[in-house]
Design an enzyme around this catalytic site. Structure first.
Site, PDB file in Angstrom:
ATOM      1  N   TYR A   1      10.283 -11.132  -1.148  1.00 59.64           N
ATOM      2  CA  TYR A   1       8.978 -11.328  -1.801  1.00 59.64           C
ATOM      3  C   TYR A   1       9.111 -12.339  -2.951  1.00 59.64           C
ATOM      4  CZ  TYR A   1       4.763  -9.729  -4.392  1.00 59.64           C
ATOM      5  OH  TYR A   1       3.560  -9.628  -5.058  1.00 59.64           O
TER       6      TYR A   1
ATOM      7  N   GLN B   1      -5.755  -4.596  -1.905  1.00 56.61           N
ATOM      8  CA  GLN B   1      -5.941  -3.949  -3.207  1.00 56.61           C
ATOM      9  C   GLN B   1      -6.748  -4.831  -4.170  1.00 56.61           C
ATOM     10  OE1 GLN B   1      -2.717  -3.745  -5.941  1.00 56.61           O
ATOM     11  NE2 GLN B   1      -3.522  -1.967  -7.029  1.00 56.61           N
TER      12      GLN B   1
ATOM     13  N   LEU C   1      -9.693  -7.152   2.218  1.00 58.03           N
ATOM     14  CA  LEU C   1      -9.721  -5.682   2.246  1.00 58.03           C
ATOM     15  C   LEU C   1      -8.501  -5.095   1.521  1.00 58.03           C
ATOM     16  CD1 LEU C   1     -10.877  -5.008   5.940  1.00 58.03           C
ATOM     17  CD2 LEU C   1     -12.272  -5.201   3.879  1.00 58.03           C
TER      18      LEU C   1
HETATM   19  C1  AKB Z   1       4.584  -5.330  -6.074  1.00 57.90           C
HETATM   20  O1  AKB Z   1       5.022  -4.332  -6.676  1.00 57.90           O
HETATM   21  O2  AKB Z   1       5.115  -5.811  -5.067  1.00 57.90           O
HETATM   22  C2  AKB Z   1       3.387  -6.034  -6.657  1.00 57.90           C
HETATM   23  C3  AKB Z   1       3.793  -7.135  -7.589  1.00 57.90           C
HETATM   24  C4  AKB Z   1       4.208  -6.830  -8.968  1.00 57.90           C
HETATM   25  O3  AKB Z   1       3.773  -8.260  -7.206  1.00 57.90           O
HETATM   26  N1  AKB Z   1       2.527  -5.097  -7.315  1.00 57.90           N
END
Ligand code: AKB
Length: 317
Positions: free
Chosen positions: A138, A12, A10
């Site tokens: 991340y 993006q 679900l």
């Molecule tokens: C984000 O901005 O975190 C993502 C990516 C570029 O991995 N869209």
């Protein structure tokens, strides 16, 4: 005949990917799963928390899936707000998905990102193989994920594949918690209000891609001859490198009264500043024929057209 299970269906990318995969492989061949339930009729659908490895294994086995598309993850800005949750979810979910794929001998896809690069990486035309010292949670997750997928391929001969996605732009499902989200919001606000305040500063270049090209890239990579893949889990792919005022100028060609202002968010700006301006997609082009259909001009026409239709439908209902 492929039978696939998609996590984060679900989200993006997931929400559009499931539709596209079902067009190609058949509705019944793609099991959509997500931690959230939905009232939309997107059957076959199952609720799945990717931290629940037993449930993931059971669903994949019962569905007789031979392919795992693992999309569930927290994006960069959300991950910075709650780094430990991001570590647990992004890495725990990935390990569970890899283990299920290993146990059931499935082909495997998961995306990496331009976030896997850091401030010490070559900023322009960033090579496929280069220094990766990201400074975000991340990015750390993405680098570890790339290596983990390589490891499962080398150690268990698992058919793992992946790309480093740039910012993805789409009119269907809004993104949540990314650094590149401004490039989606700007189109929505252009249609709704004729103005947009960007949280990313003028002159900050980042790679972007229109969603149809991103979906096609996943399919092309998964269908590619595995013997020709050298990099497997982290192909650089991009369609364009843009900064906010270039997006605005393109929008103004269609909405002349559109205005752009800036209120920079230091957290997301710092993330953007640590990422490349442009990445080099040569390896993806050479190894599996990566290509794109949309540049900035073509994407802008399509985005504005589709968002106008969406807005009209909303006004009627
Ligand atoms: C984000 O901005 O975190 C993502 C990516 C570029 O991995 N869209």
């Amino acid at each position: 005949m492929k039978r696939m299970i998609v996590t984060g269906a679900l989200g993006q990318i997931g929400s559009e990917l499931v539709v596209k995969l079902r067009e190609i492989y058949g509705v019944d061949a793609v099991l959509a799963t997500d931690i959230r339930n939905t009232t939309d009729s997107i059957e076959p659908f199952e609720v799945l928390d990717v931290m629940d490895d037993k449930c993931m294994h059971k669903l994949a086995k019962e569905f007789r899936a031979d392919t795992m598309i693992h999309m569930a993850a927290l994006l960069s800005a959300t991950a910075e707000k709650n780094p430990l949750l991001a570590w647990n979810l992004n890495m725990g979910g990935l390990v569970n998905a890899l283990e299920v794929a290993r146990e059931l001998n499935m082909q495997f896809f998961t995306p990496s990102s331009i976030g896997a690069f850091g401030p010490t990486t070559q900023k322009n035309n960033t090579p496929q193989n280069t220094l990766q010292r990201p400074t975000t949670m991340y990015g750390i997750n993405k680098v570890a994920g790339e290596l983990l997928c390589d490891y499962y391929h080398q150690k268990y001969n698992l058919d793992t594949r992946g790309v480093r996605f740039p910012g993805l732009i789409s009119y269907v499902t809004p993104p949540g918690g990314g650094t590149t989200d401004y490039a989606v919001e700007i189109y929505y606000k252009a249609i709704e209000e004729g103005q947009y305040q960007s949280y990313i500063a003028q002159g900050t270049y980042m790679d972007m891609m229109y969603m149809p090209d991103a979906l096609q890239a996943i399919i092309d990579l998964m269908e590619a001859d595995g013997s020709k893949l050298v990099h497997r889990n982290a192909f650089n792919i991009s369609a364009m490198s843009v900064e906010p005022s270039e997006l605005a100028a393109e929008i103004q060609k269609h909405i002349p009264h559109f205005t752009l202002s800036y209120k920079v968010d230091p957290v997301r700006q710092a993330i953007a500043d640590s990422w490349p301006n442009t990445i080099d997609s040569t390896a993806a082009r050479e190894e599996w024929g990566f290509t794109t259909q949309y540049d900035l001009a073509k994407m802008t026409i399509d985005m504005l057209e589709k968002l106008k239709i969406k807005q009209q439908k909303k006004a009627i209902s």
